[in-house]
Design an enzyme around this catalytic site. Structure first.
Site, PDB file in Angstrom:
ATOM      1  N   LYS A  59     -46.172  14.781   2.594  1.00 43.63           N
ATOM      2  CA  LYS A  59     -47.381  14.430   2.050  1.00 43.63           C
ATOM      3  C   LYS A  59     -47.817  15.733   1.626  1.00 43.63           C
ATOM      4  CE  LYS A  59     -48.329   9.909   3.938  1.00 43.63           C
ATOM      5  NZ  LYS A  59     -48.787   9.101   4.920  1.00 43.63           N
ATOM      6  N   GLN A 103     -53.190   8.880   9.361  1.00 44.84           N
ATOM      7  CA  GLN A 103     -51.842   8.289   9.544  1.00 44.84           C
ATOM      8  C   GLN A 103     -51.674   7.212  10.718  1.00 44.84           C
ATOM      9  OE1 GLN A 103     -49.205   9.425   7.674  1.00 44.84           O
ATOM     10  NE2 GLN A 103     -47.444   7.887   8.691  1.00 44.84           N
ATOM     11  N   ASP A 126     -55.269   4.906   0.862  1.00 39.77           N
ATOM     12  CA  ASP A 126     -54.491   3.757   1.379  1.00 39.77           C
ATOM     13  C   ASP A 126     -54.727   2.559   0.966  1.00 39.77           C
ATOM     14  OD1 ASP A 126     -52.452   4.787   2.884  1.00 39.77           O
ATOM     15  OD2 ASP A 126     -53.709   5.255   4.680  1.00 39.77           O
TER      16      ASP A 126
HETATM   17  N1  GUN Z   1     -47.866   5.229   8.126  1.00 45.77           N
HETATM   18  C1  GUN Z   1     -46.662   4.525   7.742  1.00 45.77           C
HETATM   19  N2  GUN Z   1     -46.884   4.188   6.482  1.00 45.77           N
HETATM   20  C2  GUN Z   1     -48.172   4.594   6.033  1.00 45.77           C
HETATM   21  C3  GUN Z   1     -49.045   4.564   5.013  1.00 45.77           C
HETATM   22  O1  GUN Z   1     -48.927   4.184   3.941  1.00 45.77           O
HETATM   23  N3  GUN Z   1     -50.489   4.872   5.343  1.00 45.77           N
HETATM   24  C4  GUN Z   1     -50.767   5.107   6.384  1.00 45.77           C
HETATM   25  N4  GUN Z   1     -52.050   5.834   6.735  1.00 45.77           N
HETATM   26  N5  GUN Z   1     -50.080   5.231   7.642  1.00 45.77           N
HETATM   27  C5  GUN Z   1     -48.706   4.863   7.411  1.00 45.77           C
END
Ligand code: GUN
Length: 305
Positions: A59, A103, A126
């Site tokens: 990211k 996350q 998200d």
């Molecule tokens: N963990 C796995 N996929 C995601 C996601 O799309 N967002 C977040 N915040 N955590 C994740």
């Protein structure tokens, strides 16, 4: 004459689609910068889960490549809820931060719902906050969860108009299944959400013009569950042992038995290289949308959904 034909589906190249989307996003970031706004995305990682560390690093790289500002916050695995909530509050108040992603999964002693609830809804890139979930469900402007959004973009690209199509979503998670169903409903699909208690899942699937598999079970969806010509979107990312690659090696497979389904479907996403790359691209798109809205600027029309 009894001719044996082996049909083969179009392989949906999510990697190429995501690269093109990221290129466009880079242009939107440059335009925002020219107006004095540098989109900023804060990613919070608690603990040292290796898979999460990889996601967070990816990211960070994607954020920088798009010309955005990235903020990475790492807390120890034993961080207290107060520490995490204080950090979220600081990020909420920071005008340089337009998007916040915590996350998941969080270590067991932390309540993910409480943390998500603490994120300012307009910075919730998200799309997990109940306000965004509710806004999506009621047809208002919302931040939409990145993976379903990526699936929708691929579907629109493949099929154009989705209105009236039979869509079956397998899996009812808050992150994928439920928002996916809402998005398809908004496109006027006839939507079925199937799950572990669904009776005769194969028969339910066979009705579908669009199958979205998001259950997290390797190769669960069989070729004879697919209606000939259907579009299959495989959200699963499962690691299975791959002794042919050497001892202890693994490989990634989806929730769909690709080798079977590719013979029957009209189009199908591979794993890897299908939905996966779309998730980060959509996170960047959401950050551009959030930065625009927070500065009274209309979000780019091509990112609207
Ligand atoms: N963990 C796995 N996929 C995601 C996601 O799309 N967002 C977040 N915040 N955590 C994740």
């Amino acid at each position: 004459m009894d001719q044996q034909t082996t049909a083969s589906a179009r392989i949906i190249d999510g990697k190429a689609f995501a690269a093109a989307l990221r290129e466009r996003i880079g242009g939107h970031v440059a335009a925002l910068k020219a107006q004095g706004v540098t989109p900023g995305l804060a990613v919070v990682l608690v603990g040292e889960d290796p898979a999460s560390e990889v996601y967070v690093r990816n990211k960070g790289v994607a954020t920088a490549a798009a010309g955005m500002q990235g903020f990475e916050h790492k807390l120890p695995a034993d961080a207290s809820e107060t520490e995490l909530l204080d950090l979220v509050a600081r990020l909420n108040a920071d005008p340089a931060v337009h998007g916040i992603l915590v996350q998941l999964p969080l270590p067991g002693h932390l309540d993910a719902d409480k943390v998500i609830d603490a994120i300012a809804p307009e910075k919730d890139v998200d799309g997990f906050h109940v306000q965004n979930v509710g806004r999506l469900a009621t047809g208002m402007d919302a931040m939409v969860s990145c993976t379903p959004l990526g699936c929708l973009m691929l579907l629109r690209d493949q099929l154009g108009e989705l209105s009236g199509k039979e869509a079956v979503v397998i899996g009812r998670s808050n992150i994928v299944g439920k928002p996916m169903a809402q998005l398809l409903l908004r496109e006027n699909c006839t939507v079925t959400i199937a799950h572990s208690r669904t009776k005769d899942l194969a028969a339910v699937c066979r009705r579908a013009d669009i199958v979205i598999a998001a259950v997290g079970r390797p190769k669960m969806v069989q070729g004879d569950w697919i209606k000939p010509g259907a579009t299959v979107i495989d959200v699963g990312i499962n690691r299975i042992p791959a002794p042919e690659r050497g001892e202890g090696k693994v490989r990634l497979v989806g929730d769909v038995d690709f080798d079977q389904a590719v013979q029957v479907a009209g189009a199908i996403t591979p794993v890897p290289g299908g939905v996966g790359p779309m998730t980060i691209a959509c996170l960047l798109a959401n950050t551009v949308i959030a930065a625009s809205r927070q500065n009274g600027i209309a979000p780019p029309a091509d990112l609207a959904y």
